[in-house]
Structure formats: structure tokens, C-alpha cells
Design a protein around this motif. Structure first.
Motif, PDB file in Angstrom:
ATOM      1  N   PHE A  28     -97.244  46.510 -12.372  1.00 48.13           N
ATOM      2  CA  PHE A  28     -96.205  45.984 -11.480  1.00 48.13           C
ATOM      3  C   PHE A  28     -95.441  44.839 -12.136  1.00 48.13           C
ATOM      4  N   LEU A  29     -96.171  44.016 -12.901  1.00 50.05           N
ATOM      5  CA  LEU A  29     -95.502  42.900 -13.578  1.00 50.05           C
ATOM      6  C   LEU A  29     -94.506  43.403 -14.621  1.00 50.05           C
ATOM      7  N   ALA A  30     -94.909  44.452 -15.364  1.00 49.72           N
ATOM      8  CA  ALA A  30     -93.983  45.024 -16.350  1.00 49.72           C
ATOM      9  C   ALA A  30     -92.727  45.566 -15.671  1.00 49.72           C
ATOM     10  N   ALA A  31     -92.891  46.217 -14.516  1.00 55.93           N
ATOM     11  CA  ALA A  31     -91.728  46.735 -13.784  1.00 55.93           C
ATOM     12  C   ALA A  31     -90.828  45.598 -13.316  1.00 55.93           C
ATOM     13  N   LEU A  32     -91.408  44.479 -12.862  1.00 52.45           N
ATOM     14  CA  LEU A  32     -90.609  43.330 -12.427  1.00 52.45           C
ATOM     15  C   LEU A  32     -89.847  42.722 -13.597  1.00 52.45           C
ATOM     16  N   VAL A  33     -90.495  42.613 -14.752  1.00 52.88           N
ATOM     17  CA  VAL A  33     -89.825  42.042 -15.927  1.00 52.88           C
ATOM     18  C   VAL A  33     -88.626  42.898 -16.331  1.00 52.88           C
ATOM     19  N   ALA A  35     -86.897  44.933 -14.403  1.00 49.46           N
ATOM     20  CA  ALA A  35     -85.859  44.843 -13.366  1.00 49.46           C
ATOM     21  C   ALA A  35     -85.085  43.540 -13.460  1.00 49.46           C
ATOM     22  N   ALA A  36     -85.741  42.464 -13.890  1.00 49.32           N
ATOM     23  CA  ALA A  36     -85.078  41.157 -13.910  1.00 49.32           C
ATOM     24  C   ALA A  36     -84.332  40.876 -15.188  1.00 49.32           C
ATOM     25  N   THR A  37     -84.732  41.516 -16.291  1.00 50.26           N
ATOM     26  CA  THR A  37     -84.158  41.125 -17.587  1.00 50.26           C
ATOM     27  C   THR A  37     -83.304  42.207 -18.229  1.00 50.26           C
ATOM     28  N   GLN A  38     -83.371  43.460 -17.739  1.00 53.37           N
ATOM     29  CA  GLN A  38     -82.630  44.535 -18.377  1.00 53.37           C
ATOM     30  C   GLN A  38     -81.496  45.005 -17.465  1.00 53.37           C
ATOM     31  N   PRO A  39     -80.371  45.432 -18.059  1.00 55.62           N
ATOM     32  CA  PRO A  39     -79.257  45.900 -17.229  1.00 55.62           C
ATOM     33  C   PRO A  39     -79.596  47.162 -16.432  1.00 55.62           C
ATOM     34  N   GLU A  40     -80.511  48.007 -16.959  1.00 51.44           N
ATOM     35  CA  GLU A  40     -80.938  49.204 -16.250  1.00 51.44           C
ATOM     36  C   GLU A  40     -82.458  49.222 -16.160  1.00 51.44           C
ATOM     37  N   GLY A  47     -92.093  53.631 -15.673  1.00 49.92           N
ATOM     38  CA  GLY A  47     -93.451  53.867 -16.177  1.00 49.92           C
ATOM     39  C   GLY A  47     -94.421  52.788 -15.729  1.00 49.92           C
ATOM     40  N   GLY A  48     -93.990  51.528 -15.804  1.00 48.70           N
ATOM     41  CA  GLY A  48     -94.849  50.431 -15.341  1.00 48.70           C
ATOM     42  C   GLY A  48     -95.144  50.524 -13.858  1.00 48.70           C
ATOM     43  N   LEU A  49     -94.113  50.908 -13.078  1.00 49.37           N
ATOM     44  CA  LEU A  49     -94.309  51.045 -11.642  1.00 49.37           C
ATOM     45  C   LEU A  49     -95.289  52.176 -11.331  1.00 49.37           C
ATOM     46  N   ALA A  50     -95.132  53.322 -11.994  1.00 47.50           N
ATOM     47  CA  ALA A  50     -96.044  54.454 -11.772  1.00 47.50           C
ATOM     48  C   ALA A  50     -97.455  54.109 -12.218  1.00 47.50           C
ATOM     49  N   PHE A  51     -97.576  53.420 -13.343  1.00 40.99           N
ATOM     50  CA  PHE A  51     -98.897  53.032 -13.837  1.00 40.99           C
ATOM     51  C   PHE A  51     -99.597  52.103 -12.844  1.00 40.99           C
ATOM     52  N   SER A 531     -86.601  32.084 -12.270  1.00 43.09           N
ATOM     53  CA  SER A 531     -86.334  31.451 -10.981  1.00 43.09           C
ATOM     54  C   SER A 531     -86.559  32.381  -9.797  1.00 43.09           C
ATOM     55  N   ILE A 532     -86.321  33.686  -9.994  1.00 43.19           N
ATOM     56  CA  ILE A 532     -86.408  34.620  -8.872  1.00 43.19           C
ATOM     57  C   ILE A 532     -87.791  35.241  -8.746  1.00 43.19           C
ATOM     58  N   PHE A 533     -88.457  35.481  -9.885  1.00 42.65           N
ATOM     59  CA  PHE A 533     -89.732  36.204  -9.834  1.00 42.65           C
ATOM     60  C   PHE A 533     -90.925  35.341 -10.241  1.00 42.65           C
ATOM     61  N   VAL A 534     -90.837  34.684 -11.399  1.00 43.86           N
ATOM     62  CA  VAL A 534     -92.011  33.984 -11.914  1.00 43.86           C
ATOM     63  C   VAL A 534     -92.460  32.881 -10.965  1.00 43.86           C
ATOM     64  N   LEU A 535     -91.521  32.027 -10.544  1.00 44.67           N
ATOM     65  CA  LEU A 535     -91.913  30.899  -9.703  1.00 44.67           C
ATOM     66  C   LEU A 535     -92.459  31.340  -8.335  1.00 44.67           C
ATOM     67  N   PRO A 536     -91.701  32.120  -7.537  1.00 44.73           N
ATOM     68  CA  PRO A 536     -92.252  32.493  -6.223  1.00 44.73           C
ATOM     69  C   PRO A 536     -93.459  33.410  -6.302  1.00 44.73           C
TER      70      PRO A 536
END
Length: 555
Positions: A28-33, A35-40, A47-51, A531-536
Motif C-alpha cells: 500500500f505504501l508503494a502505491a501511495l508513493v 500516486a503522489a510522485t508520478q504523473p500517472e 502492482g503495489g496495490l494488488a500486492f 505534506s499530503i501522505f507522509v505526515l498525516p
């Protein structure tokens, strides 16, 4: 009686269940990274979400007691209050943000007011909104992919324009790569430029008089809004005459066209009066127009002069730049008898067929005198021209004669004069032979080199200039010479454009500039991720860790 313990035959799973939870969290963390850092989101994100989902399901299958314990266990029961309070806090914060956003409660903390209107702009735009006859205006921001970050920031300022104007000022973002025809229509040279355009009554944009703002600045945008919203169409007709100097006045023409939206045309008198032509000197939709005679070596024909007389007698405006009379015919259009007879009879001033020479105050040659005696009360020689420091250069000028008494309803004002050491030679052949020394037959200065006259009854305004050098490109590049300013002011005064000019200019208060911060796209994405993911979610992860630790201790 003691109970005997029977060892269980169940075997421990190959992968401990807690490791599956760690793997699910990593997925889940890989999927969040991503989503937050890549344009797509991409393959890695999915793959991270499915894993993560697969690892979580395996944990439930391998450790069903632990899964049930998460929901029904003692730690869940006692930790539920904390979780509920956390969720409620997040909901309250989201509600406060929504209220603040919907109420448009904002505070611009930048010293330069980059995201909100200044007091000067607010006053000007509010006055625009209060006037019922002013047209609607649209801001077209030609922002491409490179301006994506600026788009979000500039939207705040554009929204302030829209709200302060009660909707009279709207805005739209246009991608130059996707709408090249619109780019060409407005003459946009590069991405990042802004076009401010007035909307006609039918909602179509008045593209011909649109104002281009090359660099984003609140003062420039406000001025452009006020200029396009002011009702007014101004035309300048440069007459094509023999040996005319219209092609040497490009800087003057560009200022009128690009800065103030004038329609500037090089036309002949025949084109102006042709029934099949595109010009109408009696067009009621034209706010102001002026006819310019840019020099010329040959006198006007009687039929041509009649066209000018009819135009001026109806209240038309005229500017005459005298061309040189140092030619084989030893005369010029301006110094011809037929034109000067009309000017003297109807306006009380006219050109003399002479050459003013000054050996004490000249530019490179005594045949190019410099006038520093300028009228401080006339708009032409005072607007934007420093008092006591101004200088106008006249190449081989004609002097201007002013009658002792002006005709009825006419007011004549001298604008510029030569020094008392100057003299005028009427023996043009001697000047052609380079015999320019003063003789007893030469009149002594000072001489009027530029003058204006206005007929209070018809409204006609004329400006006479003893040389074409006042509008010439050559003298527009010298910092200490005010030829271009005086020539430009002549057009402003002759058409009464100064009424619009003074009303539509907003002087923005000088403000300190904020220290700029530069970051590339990847850095901005990393900042958003932190600011959006790591802190909260980091705080949430710590809470989960504490809950899990307490659960293990309880077990």
C-alpha cells in the motif's frame, strides 16, 4: 483433579502472519508513493496495490483468529474511542476547510500581493463593475504544460478579478499547443502570455483591440482590463504623399498600435474618400481619428486640398509635419501657398518657406536646431516631458507664423521655439550651396517651430510641426531628446484621447518583491507527497503501531 495439556497437531504456517501484514503495508505504501510522485499511477502503482490486497487476504486466511481479534478484541474495544475521536477530528478539519473555501476566506501573505488585488486594483475594478454601460471582459491565459504550477497560483488572482467585478471580468485558460488557431488570432508569441479582450454585445470577443500582457503582473493586467473596457475606437491615417516620411515613423506607429490599440493606416486621399473604399471619415462608431501629413516635397493639388479642407471644416483633426524645402523646387507640401492660405485664414497660423538655423544650440549641425523653450501649459509639450530639461530636435525646420489676432472661436498656442540667437534664411539656394552664415536680410529669432490651434465651435484641432524629425525613428532612441513623446502627445491631444488615457491608467503602488523559490517538477511532487501522505499517514501509522503493541502485550 488436574487437567492434562494435549499438544496441538496444527503446524505453524510457512510465513508468519505478522510478516504478511508488513508486506501488505509495504504494498500500500508503494502505491501511495507512486500516486503522489508520478504523473500517472502506472503498472508499479497498480502492482503495489494488488500486492497489498493479496497480502492482507492471505493474513486473514492464515490467521483468522487475529483478524477477528482486530475487530472484536479487547484492544479494539478500548482503542475504538481513540479511533473515533481521530476520525471525528479529521471530519471537523475537513468541514472547516470546506466552509473557509466556500466562503472564500483567504489571506494573501505575499508582500507583493501575488494572489489578491491591491487596493488600487480593487478600486478600479469595483468602479468598472458599478458602471452599467461597460462591456464584459475576458482574461485569456495561454498556459501550456510548463505553466501548470503557475496556473493554480494565478487562478486565485483571476478569481479575485471575477468576484470584485461581479462577474464582468471572467477568465479562461487556453493550451497553446491544443488551440494554435486561437494563438494566431490573438498574436500570442509564446506560452505564458495573457490576452485581455472585450466581449461584444453578442458575446463574441473583440480580437482586433485585445491587449497582450507579456509578463504576469497585476498592474499590467488591471490596466489592460480598463483599456479594453473603455469604449473608444481611434484611427490614425498617414497620407501617402510625394517624398513622404511615413515609413520613417515606425516607432510612433507601433506605440499607437501596440500600447493603445489604435488603428493605424498608410492611405492616400483617394482611398479615404473612395465610395468603394474601406474607410469612412464620417463613421459615427469612431471615437476619434486624425489625418497626418508626414512631410512631402510637392504641393497638394487643389482637389486633394479640398478633401482636407472639407474634413477639417467638419471638425476633423489634422497634424502636419513639414518636409524639407531644400530641393530643386525649393518648396514643400507644408510651405506651399495653397495649404498655408487655408491654415492662416481659418486657424491664424501657417508655415514659412524658410530654414531656421542656430549655431548656438544645435544637434550636430546648425541646420538642426534644438528647441528647449517649450510651453509648460500645453499637453503636447508637458505630458511626460520634464520641465526645464526637455529638448526637441528639428531638422532643417520651417518657422511657423502666427497671426496677430486669431479667427473667431480659434485658440492658437505656440509649443516650441528656437533661441534668440537663431535666424531664418529665405534664400534657399544659398543654403543649398552651404552658405548658411547670417546676413542682414535674414530674420532674427526666436521662431515658433511647433504650434497647435483649436476651433471651439467645430471642435477641429490641428498641430503644425516645422520638421518631420519630431516623429522620425532616428531621434526616438536618444534618452535626452523628447521628440517621440511630443509627437505621441500630438496624437493624444488632437483626438482628445488624453481623456481616455488619463482615466484608464492605474498607477500601481511600488511593493517589495517576495524572495522567489525555484523547484523542479519532481521536487514539487516530493513536497506534495510529504505534506499530503507522509505526515498525516505517518501519525496514523504510529497510532496503529501503538495499538498493535498493546494488543500483543494483552495477548
Amino acid at each position: 483433579m488436574s487437567q492434562q495439556f494435549t499438544p496441538s497437531n496444527e503446524q505453524e504456517p510457512l510465513i508468519p502472519p505478522r510478516y504478511l501484514l508488513i508486506l501488505a503495508a509495504l504494498g500500500f505504501l508503494a502505491a501511495l508513493v507512486v500516486a503522489a510522485t508520478q504523473p500517472e499511477f502506472g503498472v508499479i502503482g497498480y502492482g503495489g496495490l494488488a500486492f497489498g490486497v493479496l497480502a492482507l487476504l492471505m493474513w486473514v486466511l492464515l490467521a483468522p483468529d487475529q483478524a477477528r481479534g482486530v475487530i472484536t478484541g479487547r484492544t479494539a474495544r478500548f482503542g475504538g474511542t481513540s479511533l473515533l475521536v481521530t476520525v471525528l477530528l479529521l471530519v471537523v478539519l475537513g468541514g472547516i476547510y470546506a466552509v473557509v473555501r466556500n466562503a472564500n476566506l483567504r489571506v494573501d501573505l505575499t508582500e507583493a500581493d501575488n494572489y489578491s488585488l491591491t487596493a488600487e486594483s480593487q478600486q478600479a475594478i469595483a468602479a468598472l463593475a458599478a458602471e452599467p454601460d461597460t462591456p464584459n471582459v475576458k482574461i485569456l491565459a495561454f498556459y501550456g504544460g510548463a505553466q501548470a504550477n503557475s496556473r493554480d497560483q494565478d487562478t486565485l488572482l483571476f478569481e479575485d478579478y471575477k468576484q470584485t467585478s461581479n462577474g464582468k471580468v471572467d477568465y479562461e485558460f487556453i493550451d497553446p499547443d491544443k488551440q494554435p488557431q486561437t494563438v494566431s488570432q490573438y498574436g500570442i508569441a509564446r506560452a505564458g502570455q495573457i490576452a485581455v479582450v472585450k466581449l461584444n454585445d453578442d458575446g463574441t470577443p473583440d480580437t482586433q483591440n485585445a491587449q497582450i500582457v507579456s509578463t504576469f503582473g497585476q498592474g499590467d493586467i488591471t490596466n489592460a482590463i480598463l483599456k479594453v473596457s473603455s469604449s473608444g475606437v481611434f484611427n490614425a491615417y498617414f497620407l501617402t504623399v510625394n517624398d513622404g516620411a511615413a515609413d520613417q515613423m515606425t516607432v510612433l506607429k507601433q506605440n499607437l498600435t501596440n500600447r493603445y490599440g489604435w488603428n493605424v493606416q498608410d492611405v492616400s486621399l483617394t482611398q479615404l474618400t473612395s465610395p468603394e473604399g474601406a474607410f469612412n471619415l464620417d463613421d459615427p462608431n469612431v471615437t476619434g481619428q486624425v489625418m497626418i501629413i508626414p512631410g512631402g516635397s510637392a504641393p497638394l493639388a487643389d482637389a486633394e486640398l479640398q478633401i482636407i479642407e472639407d474634413y477639417v471644416n467638419k471638425g476633423g483633426d489634422l497634424i502636419v509635419f513639414a518636409g524639407t524645402n531644400l530641393n530643386d523646387g525649393q518648396t514643400s507640401l507644408a510651405a506651399a501657398d495653397n495649404l498655408n492660405s487655408y491654415l492662416m485664414q481659418n486657424f491664424g497660423l501657417g508655415f514659412q518657406n524658410d530654414v531656421v538655423i542656430d549655431k548656438t544650440q544645435a544637434f550636430q549641425s546648425p541646420l538642426i536646431p534644438v528647441a528647449t523653450n517649450l510651453s509648460n501649459s500645453a499637453f503636447i509639450t508637458s505630458n511626460g516631458i520634464p520641465t526645464g530639461q526637455a529638448a526637441l530636435v528639428f531638422e532643417v525646420p520651417n518657422s511657423i507664423e502666427i497671426a496677430d489676432s486669431a479667427p473667431a472661436n480659434v485658440t492658437v498656442t505656440p509649443l516650441a521655439s528656437s533661441t534668440s540667437a537663431s535666424y531664418a534664411k529665405t534664400d534657399l539656394q544659398a543654403v543649398l550651396d552651404n552658405n548658411i552664415d547670417k546676413t542682414d536680410a535674414d530674420a532674427e529669432g526666436p521662431f515658433v517651430l511647433a504650434a497647435q490651434a483649436v476651433n471651439g465651435q467645430t471642435g477641429a484641432r490641428i498641430v503644425l510641426v516645422g520638421s518631420t524629425s519630431l516623429g522620425n525613428d532616428t531621434y526616438s532612441t536618444f534618452q535626452n531628446i523628447d521628440n517621440l513623446s511630443a509627437a505621441f502627445n500630438s496624437f493624444i491631444w488632437a483626438t482628445n484621447f488624453n481623456d481616455y488615457f488619463t482615466q484608464i491608467t492605474v498607477q500601481q503602488q511600488q511593493r517589495p518583491q517576495d524572495q522567489p523559490l525555484f523547484a523542479d517538477q519532481q521536487t514539487l511532487q516530493n513536497v506534495n507527497f510529504i505534506s499530503i501522505f507522509v505526515l498525516p499517514f505517518g501519525v496514523l501509522a504510529i497510532g496503529i503501531l501503538v495499538w498493535w503493541t498493546n494488543r500483543e502485550r494483552a495477548r
